[in-house]
Design a protein around this motif. Structure first.
Motif, PDB file in Angstrom:
ATOM      1  N   GLY A 156      19.568 -77.018  32.067  1.00 27.29           N
ATOM      2  CA  GLY A 156      20.825 -76.944  32.789  1.00 27.29           C
ATOM      3  C   GLY A 156      21.916 -76.226  32.030  1.00 27.29           C
ATOM      4  N   ALA A 157      21.528 -75.426  31.022  1.00 28.55           N
ATOM      5  CA  ALA A 157      22.490 -74.688  30.214  1.00 28.55           C
ATOM      6  C   ALA A 157      22.105 -73.210  30.230  1.00 28.55           C
ATOM      7  CB  ALA A 157      22.525 -75.242  28.792  1.00 28.55           C
ATOM      8  N   ARG A 158      22.507 -72.489  29.209  1.00 28.14           N
ATOM      9  CA  ARG A 158      22.165 -71.070  29.090  1.00 28.14           C
ATOM     10  C   ARG A 158      22.276 -70.666  27.631  1.00 28.14           C
ATOM     11  NH1 ARG A 158      26.866 -67.826  28.635  1.00 28.14           N
ATOM     12  NH2 ARG A 158      28.770 -69.075  28.764  1.00 28.14           N
ATOM     13  N   VAL A 159      21.651 -69.568  27.286  1.00 30.28           N
ATOM     14  CA  VAL A 159      21.867 -68.971  25.965  1.00 30.28           C
ATOM     15  C   VAL A 159      23.229 -68.299  26.003  1.00 30.28           C
ATOM     16  CG1 VAL A 159      21.117 -67.215  24.328  1.00 30.28           C
ATOM     17  CG2 VAL A 159      19.418 -68.652  25.470  1.00 30.28           C
ATOM     18  N   ALA A 160      24.121 -68.707  25.106  1.00 34.17           N
ATOM     19  CA  ALA A 160      25.513 -68.265  25.171  1.00 34.17           C
ATOM     20  C   ALA A 160      25.889 -67.244  24.110  1.00 34.17           C
ATOM     21  CB  ALA A 160      26.448 -69.472  25.062  1.00 34.17           C
ATOM     22  N   TYR A 161      25.034 -67.034  23.104  1.00 34.63           N
ATOM     23  CA  TYR A 161      25.314 -66.043  22.063  1.00 34.63           C
ATOM     24  C   TYR A 161      24.040 -65.770  21.286  1.00 34.63           C
ATOM     25  CZ  TYR A 161      25.370 -69.971  18.764  1.00 34.63           C
ATOM     26  OH  TYR A 161      25.026 -71.078  18.019  1.00 34.63           O
ATOM     27  N   VAL A 162      24.110 -64.778  20.410  1.00 37.12           N
ATOM     28  CA  VAL A 162      22.966 -64.384  19.581  1.00 37.12           C
ATOM     29  C   VAL A 162      23.413 -64.296  18.127  1.00 37.12           C
ATOM     30  CG1 VAL A 162      21.244 -62.597  19.102  1.00 37.12           C
ATOM     31  CG2 VAL A 162      21.910 -63.090  21.467  1.00 37.12           C
ATOM     32  N   LYS A 163      22.578 -64.810  17.227  1.00 38.72           N
ATOM     33  CA  LYS A 163      22.841 -64.708  15.791  1.00 38.72           C
ATOM     34  C   LYS A 163      21.545 -64.356  15.069  1.00 38.72           C
ATOM     35  CE  LYS A 163      23.910 -67.387  11.636  1.00 38.72           C
ATOM     36  NZ  LYS A 163      24.376 -68.670  11.054  1.00 38.72           N
ATOM     37  N   GLU A 166      15.963 -68.551  26.636  1.00 36.38           N
ATOM     38  CA  GLU A 166      16.701 -68.683  27.896  1.00 36.38           C
ATOM     39  C   GLU A 166      15.935 -69.543  28.905  1.00 36.38           C
ATOM     40  OE1 GLU A 166      19.809 -67.963  30.739  1.00 36.38           O
ATOM     41  OE2 GLU A 166      19.672 -67.957  28.544  1.00 36.38           O
ATOM     42  N   VAL A 167      14.617 -69.439  28.894  1.00 38.35           N
ATOM     43  CA  VAL A 167      13.802 -70.264  29.802  1.00 38.35           C
ATOM     44  C   VAL A 167      14.094 -71.741  29.579  1.00 38.35           C
ATOM     45  CG1 VAL A 167      11.449 -71.010  30.306  1.00 38.35           C
ATOM     46  CG2 VAL A 167      11.953 -68.582  30.053  1.00 38.35           C
ATOM     47  N   PHE A 168      14.112 -72.155  28.318  1.00 40.77           N
ATOM     48  CA  PHE A 168      14.308 -73.571  28.009  1.00 40.77           C
ATOM     49  C   PHE A 168      15.765 -73.992  28.164  1.00 40.77           C
ATOM     50  CE2 PHE A 168      10.551 -72.288  25.429  1.00 40.77           C
ATOM     51  CZ  PHE A 168       9.617 -72.993  26.179  1.00 40.77           C
ATOM     52  N   ALA A 169      16.687 -73.085  27.867  1.00 40.15           N
ATOM     53  CA  ALA A 169      18.101 -73.401  28.059  1.00 40.15           C
ATOM     54  C   ALA A 169      18.397 -73.635  29.539  1.00 40.15           C
ATOM     55  CB  ALA A 169      18.970 -72.270  27.505  1.00 40.15           C
ATOM     56  N   ARG A 170      17.873 -72.766  30.391  1.00 38.26           N
ATOM     57  CA  ARG A 170      18.109 -72.919  31.834  1.00 38.26           C
ATOM     58  C   ARG A 170      17.435 -74.178  32.372  1.00 38.26           C
ATOM     59  NH1 ARG A 170      20.563 -69.029  34.640  1.00 38.26           N
ATOM     60  NH2 ARG A 170      20.930 -67.024  33.626  1.00 38.26           N
ATOM     61  N   ALA A 171      16.263 -74.489  31.869  1.00 35.73           N
ATOM     62  CA  ALA A 171      15.570 -75.704  32.299  1.00 35.73           C
ATOM     63  C   ALA A 171      16.376 -76.953  31.945  1.00 35.73           C
ATOM     64  CB  ALA A 171      14.188 -75.784  31.665  1.00 35.73           C
ATOM     65  N   THR A 216       9.425 -77.342  20.468  1.00 33.45           N
ATOM     66  CA  THR A 216      10.641 -77.569  19.680  1.00 33.45           C
ATOM     67  C   THR A 216      11.850 -76.931  20.343  1.00 33.45           C
ATOM     68  OG1 THR A 216       9.353 -77.634  17.622  1.00 33.45           O
ATOM     69  CG2 THR A 216      11.723 -77.241  17.420  1.00 33.45           C
ATOM     70  N   MET A 217      11.691 -75.706  20.823  1.00 34.57           N
ATOM     71  CA  MET A 217      12.787 -75.015  21.498  1.00 34.57           C
ATOM     72  C   MET A 217      13.241 -75.804  22.722  1.00 34.57           C
ATOM     73  SD  MET A 217      11.097 -71.239  21.084  1.00 34.57           S
ATOM     74  CE  MET A 217      12.193 -70.347  22.183  1.00 34.57           C
ATOM     75  N   ARG A 218      12.281 -76.305  23.490  1.00 32.57           N
ATOM     76  CA  ARG A 218      12.640 -77.069  24.684  1.00 32.57           C
ATOM     77  C   ARG A 218      13.378 -78.345  24.316  1.00 32.57           C
ATOM     78  NH1 ARG A 218       8.665 -79.373  29.533  1.00 32.57           N
ATOM     79  NH2 ARG A 218      10.388 -80.070  30.877  1.00 32.57           N
ATOM     80  N   ARG A 219      12.875 -79.039  23.300  1.00 32.02           N
ATOM     81  CA  ARG A 219      13.499 -80.298  22.893  1.00 32.02           C
ATOM     82  C   ARG A 219      14.931 -80.086  22.424  1.00 32.02           C
ATOM     83  NH1 ARG A 219      13.952 -81.939  17.985  1.00 32.02           N
ATOM     84  NH2 ARG A 219      12.233 -80.634  17.233  1.00 32.02           N
ATOM     85  N   VAL A 220      15.154 -79.071  21.602  1.00 35.21           N
ATOM     86  CA  VAL A 220      16.501 -78.830  21.079  1.00 35.21           C
ATOM     87  C   VAL A 220      17.451 -78.416  22.200  1.00 35.21           C
ATOM     88  CG1 VAL A 220      17.890 -77.413  19.512  1.00 35.21           C
ATOM     89  CG2 VAL A 220      15.661 -78.263  18.779  1.00 35.21           C
ATOM     90  N   CYS A 221      16.974 -77.593  23.120  1.00 30.98           N
ATOM     91  CA  CYS A 221      17.822 -77.194  24.251  1.00 30.98           C
ATOM     92  C   CYS A 221      18.186 -78.403  25.111  1.00 30.98           C
ATOM     93  CB  CYS A 221      17.119 -76.137  25.099  1.00 30.98           C
ATOM     94  SG  CYS A 221      17.092 -74.493  24.360  1.00 30.98           S
ATOM     95  N   ASP A 222      17.217 -79.282  25.351  1.00 26.98           N
ATOM     96  CA  ASP A 222      17.501 -80.490  26.135  1.00 26.98           C
ATOM     97  C   ASP A 222      18.573 -81.339  25.460  1.00 26.98           C
ATOM     98  OD1 ASP A 222      15.644 -79.822  28.058  1.00 26.98           O
ATOM     99  OD2 ASP A 222      14.079 -81.175  27.307  1.00 26.98           O
ATOM    100  N   ARG A 223      18.422 -81.559  24.152  1.00 28.14           N
ATOM    101  CA  ARG A 223      19.371 -82.412  23.423  1.00 28.14           C
ATOM    102  C   ARG A 223      20.739 -81.742  23.333  1.00 28.14           C
ATOM    103  NH1 ARG A 223      15.570 -84.775  24.465  1.00 28.14           N
ATOM    104  NH2 ARG A 223      14.292 -86.176  23.214  1.00 28.14           N
ATOM    105  N   ALA A 224      20.759 -80.445  23.112  1.00 30.27           N
ATOM    106  CA  ALA A 224      22.033 -79.729  23.023  1.00 30.27           C
ATOM    107  C   ALA A 224      22.781 -79.803  24.351  1.00 30.27           C
ATOM    108  CB  ALA A 224      21.800 -78.277  22.625  1.00 30.27           C
TER     109      ALA A 224
END
Length: 252
Positions: A103-110, A96-101, A45-53
């Motif tokens: 082509g993005a990054r984790v940009a903040y924390v909540k 961060e692993v999935f965000a970088r995969a 799920t994390m990978r899918r959402v990061c890809d779509r985002a």
């Protein structure tokens, strides 16, 4: 022109269970608080959402939580500070692993749920969250409630801070959220949610549960994705903001 970010909690599923309509909400929001597996979410799920985002240019944030899948991260827990620090860093690193995969990054924390509310007043737990962000090895902005201990300690630690407001949650006169277990804690009338969104974005005010208007300056507005009709409501909020001259854009 006034500018505001729209964020939503996404990736709140696990295995075959799905709570949020991630695909549709990603077409509306500018920042995605992605569940990191402790209150919801799993690697797929994390990978899918990061890809779509990443595909849609939506900023990715790590929504960290107490380890509480059964309670959806909304149950009060007493976690030793050192343990909480490690768990916050772990969640950020996993996302961060999935965000970088993607082509993005984790940009903040909540923080999410009970941890979010606990860190408003509890200095020890707030400090543990801040230390977890620092342990992750990056200077990430922290998203939280105006006036909270979390944002105060994050600023002291040299982390950027971003204030947040909720159009669909009731506030006390002290500027804190009414606990979900109390009557009227969630604002369910769509017209009221839209009106509150406009007030928050344009004048930095919100009407409390007791009917008093208080200041609530926020750079980001949270749209909950786990309520019925969430997608259409989010679209309506964004449309009304833009039509009223508010620029909707991510804070990072």
């Amino acid at each position: 022109m006034t500018a505001i970010d729209l964020n939503a909690d996404l990736g709140e599923g696990f295995g075959r269970w799905h709570l949020t309509d991630d695909e549709q909400l990603l077409s509306v929001v500018t920042s995605a608080n992605v569940a990191c597996g402790f209150h919801a979410g799993d690697p797929a799920t994390m990978r899918r959402v990061c890809d779509r985002a990443a595909e849609r240019g939506v900023t990715i944030g790590a929504q960290v939580s107490y380890r509480d899948l059964a309670g959806f991260g909304r149950r009060a827990m007493d976690v030793p500070p050192a343990e909480l620090t490690a768990e916050v860093a772990y969640q950020i690193g996993a996302l961060e692993v999935f965000a970088r995969a993607a082509g993005a990054r984790v940009a903040y924390v909540k923080p999410h749920g009970a941890l979010y509310n606990r860190a408003v007043h509890d200095e020890e737990q707030a400090a543990a969250v801040v230390e977890g962000v620092r342990l992750a090895g990056v200077t990430l902005p922290v998203l939280g409630l105006p006036g909270s201990r979390l944002l105060e300690l994050a600023a002291r630690a040299g982390l950027p801070t971003v204030t947040e407001a909720f159009a669909d949650r009731a506030y006390t006169e002290q500027g804190t959220l009414v606990p979900r277990g109390q009557e009227g804690a969630v604002v369910t009338d769509p017209d009221a949610v839209v009106a509150r969104s406009l007030d928050l974005a344009r004048s930095g005010t919100v009407v409390t549960r007791s009917g008093v208007s208080i200041g609530m300056r926020a750079r980001s507005l949270c749209l909950h994705g786990d309520t019925p009709g969430a997608v259409e409501l989010a679209r309506r909020v964004r449309r009304q903001l833009e039509e009223s001259g508010v620029r909707v854009e991510a804070f990072v």
